[in-house]
Design a protein around this motif. Structure first.
Motif, PDB file in Angstrom:
ATOM      1  N   TRP A  35      42.633  41.869  27.939  1.00  0.00           N
ATOM      2  CA  TRP A  35      43.349  41.621  29.188  1.00  0.00           C
ATOM      3  C   TRP A  35      44.555  40.737  28.902  1.00  0.00           C
ATOM      4  CZ3 TRP A  35      42.159  43.196  34.291  1.00  0.00           C
ATOM      5  CH2 TRP A  35      41.000  43.979  34.408  1.00  0.00           C
ATOM      6  N   LEU A  62      34.933  37.665  30.702  1.00  0.00           N
ATOM      7  CA  LEU A  62      35.031  39.116  30.639  1.00  0.00           C
ATOM      8  C   LEU A  62      33.620  39.664  30.550  1.00  0.00           C
ATOM      9  CD1 LEU A  62      36.712  41.698  30.365  1.00  0.00           C
ATOM     10  CD2 LEU A  62      36.841  41.268  27.911  1.00  0.00           C
ATOM     11  N   LEU A  73      37.251  41.386  34.652  1.00  0.00           N
ATOM     12  CA  LEU A  73      37.873  40.103  34.349  1.00  0.00           C
ATOM     13  C   LEU A  73      37.563  39.163  35.505  1.00  0.00           C
ATOM     14  CD1 LEU A  73      39.931  38.392  32.626  1.00  0.00           C
ATOM     15  CD2 LEU A  73      41.656  39.188  34.261  1.00  0.00           C
ATOM     16  N   TYR A  86      48.000  41.584  36.031  1.00  0.00           N
ATOM     17  CA  TYR A  86      46.948  41.556  35.019  1.00  0.00           C
ATOM     18  C   TYR A  86      46.736  42.968  34.483  1.00  0.00           C
ATOM     19  CZ  TYR A  86      46.083  36.831  36.554  1.00  0.00           C
ATOM     20  OH  TYR A  86      46.245  35.503  36.844  1.00  0.00           O
ATOM     21  N   CYS A  88      44.705  45.559  31.902  1.00  0.00           N
ATOM     22  CA  CYS A  88      43.515  45.858  31.127  1.00  0.00           C
ATOM     23  C   CYS A  88      43.918  46.896  30.081  1.00  0.00           C
ATOM     24  CB  CYS A  88      42.441  46.421  32.059  1.00  0.00           C
ATOM     25  SG  CYS A  88      41.067  47.258  31.250  1.00  0.00           S
TER      26      CYS A  88
END
Lengths: 111, 116
Positions: A35, A62, A73, A86, A88
């Protein structure tokens, strides 16, 4: 390379816990889940990485289930400064950081 | 320790001109990457150096883009001639080589390129 799916946006309030879930159904055996966080006018910043079960650092946790087809997250007690995008990602491909970015999740933290 | 630095932070050039972007990775990082985000799109991989060698340049859009990393330290990305669709933010990242996999990538703040 595995494709990821995550919410386009989320809203939260200061002090709350935020959980952002990412789906990666085609994750490969050698893939890790990573992440990144990005603020406006800055480059992405590494937050956390894991392979399975749970990983925790000073910033986030996580959670990865046994089948590894998704991950979550968790940001504890967010503040206004956690407002960011954010991402991934799964990889790195072949051990390298050839990262495949999706659209990310735009998190807005409100007072 | 200094992070990844990119220069310039902004560049505005006319279509047809040449622009050179520079990236200084974190000292000791053998891996250097270039990424870019064009307007409204996602961040896309351009290429990857291991020291001075190009490991993967599959993301380079066309032959108007030339990346170099002489001596395995800093890298330059030249766009010649620039076109309107080259406008966007160009990110550089570096990481340290690992035995099984590399460390996380550290990104610079990016160079915002505007072609008019």
């Amino acid at each position: 390379l595995a494709k990821t799916t995550q919410p386009i946006s989320m809203d939260s309030y200061e002090g709350q816990e935020v959980n952002i879930t990412c789906s990666h159904n085609n994750i490969a055996t050698n893939d890790y889940i990573t992440w990144y966080q990005q603020f406006p006018s800055q480059g992405p910043r590494f937050i956390i990485q894991g392979y399975k079960t749970k990983v925790t650092n000073e910033v986030a946790s996580l959670f990865i289930p046994a089948d590894r087809k998704s991950s979550t997250l968790s940001l504890p007690r967010v503040s206004l400064s956690d407002t960011a995008v954010y991402y991934c990602l799964v990889g790195p491909s072949g051990g390298y950081n050839k990262l495949i970015f999706g659209a990310g999740t735009r998190l807005a933290v409100h007072p | 320790e200094a992070g990844v630095t990119q220069f310039p932070s902004h560049s505005v050039i006319e279509k047809g001109q040449t622009v050179t972007l520079r990236c200084d990775p974190i000292s000791g990082h053998d891996n250097l990457y270039w990424y870019r985000r064009v307007m409204g799109k996602e961040i896309k991989f351009l290429l990857h150096f291991v020291k001075e060698s190009k490991q993967d340049e599959s993301g380079m859009p066309n032959n108007r883009f030339l990346a170099e990393r002489t001596g395995g330290t800093y890298s330059t990305l030249k766009v010649q001639p620039a076109e309107l669709e080259d406008s966007g933010v160009y990110f550089c990242a570096s990481s340290q080589a690992g035995q099984v996999r590399d460390t996380e990538a550290f990104f610079g703040q990016g160079t915002r390129l505007t072609v008019v």
